[in-house]
Design a protein around this motif. Structure first.
Motif, PDB file in Angstrom:
ATOM      1  N   UNK A  95       4.654  19.142 -77.983  1.00 61.99           N
ATOM      2  CA  UNK A  95       5.103  19.031 -79.369  1.00 61.99           C
ATOM      3  C   UNK A  95       6.131  20.108 -79.702  1.00 61.99           C
ATOM      4  N   UNK A  96       5.940  21.315 -79.202  1.00 59.76           N
ATOM      5  CA  UNK A  96       6.861  22.413 -79.487  1.00 59.76           C
ATOM      6  C   UNK A  96       8.191  22.254 -78.760  1.00 59.76           C
ATOM      7  N   UNK A  97       8.185  21.511 -77.655  1.00 60.10           N
ATOM      8  CA  UNK A  97       9.417  21.334 -76.882  1.00 60.10           C
ATOM      9  C   UNK A  97      10.267  20.165 -77.367  1.00 60.10           C
ATOM     10  N   UNK A  98       9.712  19.306 -78.217  1.00 60.53           N
ATOM     11  CA  UNK A  98      10.476  18.170 -78.717  1.00 60.53           C
ATOM     12  C   UNK A  98      11.589  18.670 -79.630  1.00 60.53           C
ATOM     13  N   UNK A 148       8.089   5.692 -80.443  1.00 60.70           N
ATOM     14  CA  UNK A 148       7.686   6.562 -79.332  1.00 60.70           C
ATOM     15  C   UNK A 148       6.404   7.291 -79.702  1.00 60.70           C
ATOM     16  N   UNK A 149       5.481   7.435 -78.750  1.00 58.76           N
ATOM     17  CA  UNK A 149       4.216   8.100 -79.007  1.00 58.76           C
ATOM     18  C   UNK A 149       4.432   9.573 -79.313  1.00 58.76           C
ATOM     19  N   UNK A 150       3.561  10.114 -80.161  1.00 51.55           N
ATOM     20  CA  UNK A 150       3.607  11.535 -80.475  1.00 51.55           C
ATOM     21  C   UNK A 150       3.148  12.338 -79.264  1.00 51.55           C
ATOM     22  N   UNK A 151       3.880  13.407 -78.882  1.00 47.89           N
ATOM     23  CA  UNK A 151       3.454  14.221 -77.752  1.00 47.89           C
ATOM     24  C   UNK A 151       2.024  14.710 -77.936  1.00 47.89           C
ATOM     25  N   UNK A 152       1.248  14.758 -76.857  1.00 46.64           N
ATOM     26  CA  UNK A 152      -0.180  14.985 -76.980  1.00 46.64           C
ATOM     27  C   UNK A 152      -0.563  16.455 -76.959  1.00 46.64           C
ATOM     28  N   UNK A 173      -1.270  24.910 -81.758  1.00 45.39           N
ATOM     29  CA  UNK A 173      -2.434  25.366 -81.001  1.00 45.39           C
ATOM     30  C   UNK A 173      -3.723  24.885 -81.659  1.00 45.39           C
ATOM     31  N   UNK A 174      -3.824  25.056 -82.968  1.00 41.28           N
ATOM     32  CA  UNK A 174      -5.038  24.630 -83.670  1.00 41.28           C
ATOM     33  C   UNK A 174      -5.188  23.112 -83.642  1.00 41.28           C
ATOM     34  N   UNK A 175      -4.068  22.397 -83.661  1.00 40.80           N
ATOM     35  CA  UNK A 175      -4.128  20.937 -83.565  1.00 40.80           C
ATOM     36  C   UNK A 175      -4.740  20.514 -82.235  1.00 40.80           C
ATOM     37  N   UNK A 210       4.449  27.291 -86.909  1.00 38.36           N
ATOM     38  CA  UNK A 210       4.529  26.068 -86.101  1.00 38.36           C
ATOM     39  C   UNK A 210       3.733  26.208 -84.810  1.00 38.36           C
ATOM     40  N   UNK A 211       3.795  27.397 -84.204  1.00 38.39           N
ATOM     41  CA  UNK A 211       3.048  27.645 -82.968  1.00 38.39           C
ATOM     42  C   UNK A 211       1.545  27.583 -83.235  1.00 38.39           C
ATOM     43  N   UNK A 212       1.098  28.256 -84.291  1.00 38.97           N
ATOM     44  CA  UNK A 212      -0.334  28.262 -84.596  1.00 38.97           C
ATOM     45  C   UNK A 212      -0.821  26.866 -84.965  1.00 38.97           C
TER      46      UNK A 212
END
Length: 211
Positions: free
Chosen positions: A10-13, A1-5, A76-78, A71-73
């Motif tokens: 990503x935080x909701x997975x 499965x593709x990584x969420x973009x 966001x930075x990603x 994880x949040x930062x």
């Protein structure tokens, strides 16, 4: 499965494949937006309390909706670094090497100027988290410089490693020696740097390039 973009995705997975409730997604969206603003203004040391306050939620909601401040930062930075990479890819696809280089340089410095957090991430303040991303970005900068030099539009004695330092130096503080920066100060600095990179009769550079 593709990584969420996106950072929100990503935080909701959670690994279960369940669709998050609408209110959960709204809270994460608010936290991501607040974190991006806070990182821009404060930097990567911004607190969870500050982000929660900006998002209009309690700290309890903060920790229910995201695994951690870190994880949040990181998410966001990603997102922001992905934007930088996309800018570089578009610049490399530009048929005009100088236009591509200058377009990337302008957008890159603009992002650095708007966000002290992205400047810190690019400077390695986040440790090894973005090591591969920064390596990929270095590769793109190297390719942009090589294209421009091969086309004869960027002085040949500049090492590609010089360019990230030159662009980082363009960003400015609001005041120095009692003077206040103009509204488009960084753009003025960037123009001087770009003209210096393109000068047809440069003075030899002292020292050695960055490692």
């Amino acid at each position: 499965m593709d990584t969420p973009r996106t950072a929100v995705d990503r935080l909701l997975v959670d690994g279960s494949g369940n669709r998050p409730r609408a209110d959960a997604r709204r809270n994460v969206e608010r936290l991501v937006a607040a974190a991006r603003t806070a990182v821009a203004e404060v930097g990567v040391e911004v607190s969870a309390h500050d982000i929660a306050r900006r998002a209009g939620v309690g700290v309890g909601t903060f920790y229910r909706r995201v695994p951690s401040r870190e994880a949040l930062l990181e998410a966001v930075l990603e997102d922001v670094l992905a934007e930088v990479m996309e800018l570089a890819d578009r610049a490399l696809a530009d048929p005009d090497p100088w236009h591509g280089f200058t377009t990337f340089a302008t957008a890159y410095v603009g992002l650095r100027t708007e966000s002290c957090g992205i400047g810190e991430a690019l400077g390695g303040a986040c440790g090894e988290v973005f090591e591969q991303t920064l390596a990929d970005l270095r590769g793109r900068v190297r390719a942009l410089v090589a294209r421009a030099q091969e086309a004869g539009v960027l002085r040949a004695d500049v090492a590609w490693q010089d360019v990230p330092f030159l662009l980082a130096a363009v960003a400015t503080t609001g005041r120095t020696v009692g003077l206040t920066a103009g509204e488009r100060q960084w753009e003025r600095h960037l123009r001087v740097v770009l003209d210096g990179l393109r000068t047809p009769d440069p003075v030899p550079l002292p020292g050695s390039p960055p490692s």
